[in-house]
Design an enzyme around this catalytic site. Structure first.
Site, mmCIF file in Angstrom:
data_model
loop_
_atom_site.group_PDB
_atom_site.id
_atom_site.type_symbol
_atom_site.label_atom_id
_atom_site.label_comp_id
_atom_site.label_asym_id
_atom_site.label_seq_id
_atom_site.Cartn_x
_atom_site.Cartn_y
_atom_site.Cartn_z
ATOM 1 N N CYS A 36 29.243 -21.729 -2.490
ATOM 2 C CA CYS A 36 29.575 -22.963 -1.780
ATOM 3 C C CYS A 36 29.794 -24.119 -2.740
ATOM 4 O O CYS A 36 29.393 -24.080 -3.905
ATOM 5 C CB CYS A 36 28.437 -23.358 -0.825
ATOM 6 S SG CYS A 36 27.950 -22.085 0.342
ATOM 7 N N CYS A 40 28.274 -28.515 1.024
ATOM 8 C CA CYS A 40 28.355 -27.573 2.145
ATOM 9 C C CYS A 40 27.347 -27.959 3.239
ATOM 10 O O CYS A 40 26.164 -28.225 2.952
ATOM 11 C CB CYS A 40 28.065 -26.151 1.671
ATOM 12 S SG CYS A 40 28.243 -24.920 2.989
ATOM 13 N N CYS A 67 32.609 -19.386 0.779
ATOM 14 C CA CYS A 67 32.041 -19.774 2.074
ATOM 15 C C CYS A 67 33.159 -20.188 3.032
ATOM 16 O O CYS A 67 34.089 -20.903 2.654
ATOM 17 C CB CYS A 67 31.072 -20.946 1.863
ATOM 18 S SG CYS A 67 30.427 -21.656 3.395
ATOM 19 N N CYS A 70 32.503 -24.448 3.984
ATOM 20 C CA CYS A 70 32.864 -25.537 3.058
ATOM 21 C C CYS A 70 34.107 -25.224 2.241
ATOM 22 O O CYS A 70 34.629 -26.084 1.544
ATOM 23 C CB CYS A 70 31.693 -25.863 2.129
ATOM 24 S SG CYS A 70 31.283 -24.547 0.938
ATOM 25 N N CYS A 317 35.144 -10.162 -34.359
ATOM 26 C CA CYS A 317 36.557 -10.522 -34.471
ATOM 27 C C CYS A 317 36.755 -12.030 -34.367
ATOM 28 O O CYS A 317 37.809 -12.551 -34.743
ATOM 29 C CB CYS A 317 37.382 -9.786 -33.420
ATOM 30 S SG CYS A 317 36.829 -10.036 -31.729
#
EC number: 2.1.1.63
Length: 348
Positions: A36, A40, A67, A70, A317
């Site tokens: 969320c 929310c 979600c 939201c 690397c």
């Protein structure tokens, strides 16, 4: 990296639905499998059931789905119908590998989808779909051998659906083919974000950041070259690398002792072995590596081998740069390469 102290501050912002934190963090709710935005309106979970992420992509790769209340993958009150439709399409089949033809089948221009997703939350539609797909596999890895309530966590109607989605990425368990080798995969939390470690009982085969581009292909190559199936679990090499990574990030470890197993051509293996000889805190050029392995004109091939390294950090690397001092690329992201080089320079 979100610290314990900052988690408490973010949790307080979540409780207050503090709009100032919009775009600063996302919260994954362990008990529901969703993530969320800070504002929310849903009932707030306990702190111990929250995981905080800086980007939506990190939450997706950690196995959370967006979600529906939201809608964290859009700006507040500003979601286009196209974005909503495509997100719903992905949620209907999270393990699907989307292609341009699939978008055209929905009467959506691929370039339009790319532009809308990039504008809304900083990643293309293909990157979003990939993160969601990988999240399905990562959830299984994070849970290990625990029984998962898939109806709540992933939206599948049965646990077999979840297992099928996992096996598409990681390979079928070796129930019918006794010759198949079993490799074990674990989720490791690190200072620079979560990593996936894959090993057998004796050596580590892969160590990568879970958001690395092309990770699925790396896993696929590993499976086919080694005739392997990958299942969630831990082995001694995984436990060892988890401890060594903690020590590396605190600055107390400069050389890894975890046994590794290289899968590649003789030339690639030669390059990777040479990379392990680069001292902690040092940097070297592709040309220099080519000279050290007795192939002074093969610097481009060295660069290619560098890019196919499947053991991030252990095979350093990140310590290889261009002749002009440019850092060049890094599979785990340039922000991580800079961080690793600065971290080692401070402690060398």
């Amino acid at each position: 990296m979100i610290t314990t102290e900052s988690k408490e501050k973010l949790y307080q912002a979540l409780l207050e639905r503090n709009a100032e934190y919009e775009g600063v963090f996302f919260v994954g709710v362990i008990t529901t499998g969703i993530f969320c935005r800070p504002t929310c309106p849903a009932r707030k979970p306990k702190l111990e059931n929250c995981e905080f992420y800086q980007t939506a992509q990190q939450a997706l790769l950690a196995s959370y789905r967006p979600c529906q209340r939201c809608r964290p993958l859009s700006h507040p009150n500003h979601e286009t119908e196209l974005v909503r439709m495509l997100v719903d399409a992905v949620e209907g089949n999270p393990e699907k590998r989307w292609k341009d033809a699939d978008l055209q089948g929905l009467s959506v221009d691929p370039s339009t989808a790319r532009r809308h997703f990039k504008k809304r939350f900083g990643m293309t539609f293909v990157e979003y779909a990939r993160a969601r797909r990988m999240g399905v596999a990562m959830k299984h890895i994070r849970a290990g051998d625990k029984v998962i309530d898939t109806q709540i966590s992933t939206g599948y109607e049965s646990s077999s659906g979840f297992r099928d989605a996992f096996s598409r990425i990681m390979g079928e368990p070796p129930t019918s083919n006794k010759q198949t080798q079993v490799l074990y995969a674990s989720w490791l939390d690190t200072e620079l974000g979560p990593m996936i470690a894959i090993a057998d009982e004796h050596a580590l085969y892969l160590l990568e950041f879970v958001d690395r581009r092309g990770l699925e292909k790396e896993i696929e190559r590993l499976r086919f070259r080694n005739n392997s199936a990958i299942v969630p679990g831990e082995t001694e090499p995984i436990r060892l690398i988890e401890q060594e990574l903690k020590e590396y990030f605190t600055g107390s470890l400069k050389a890894f002792t975890t046994p590794v197993h290289f899968i590649g051509t003789p030339f690639q293996k030669r390059v990777w072995e040479q990379l392990r000889n680069i001292a902690f805190g040092d940097k070297i050029t592709y040309t220099k590596v080519a000279e050290q392995i007795g192939k002074p004109t093969a610097f481009r091939a060295v660069a290619n081998a560098n890019g196919t390294n499947q053991l991030a950090i252990i095979v350093p690397c990140h310590r290889v740069i261009r002749e002009d001092g440019n850092l060049a690329g890094y599979g785990g992201g340039m922000h991580r390469k800079r961080w690793l080089l600065e971290h080692e320079e401070k402690r060398s």
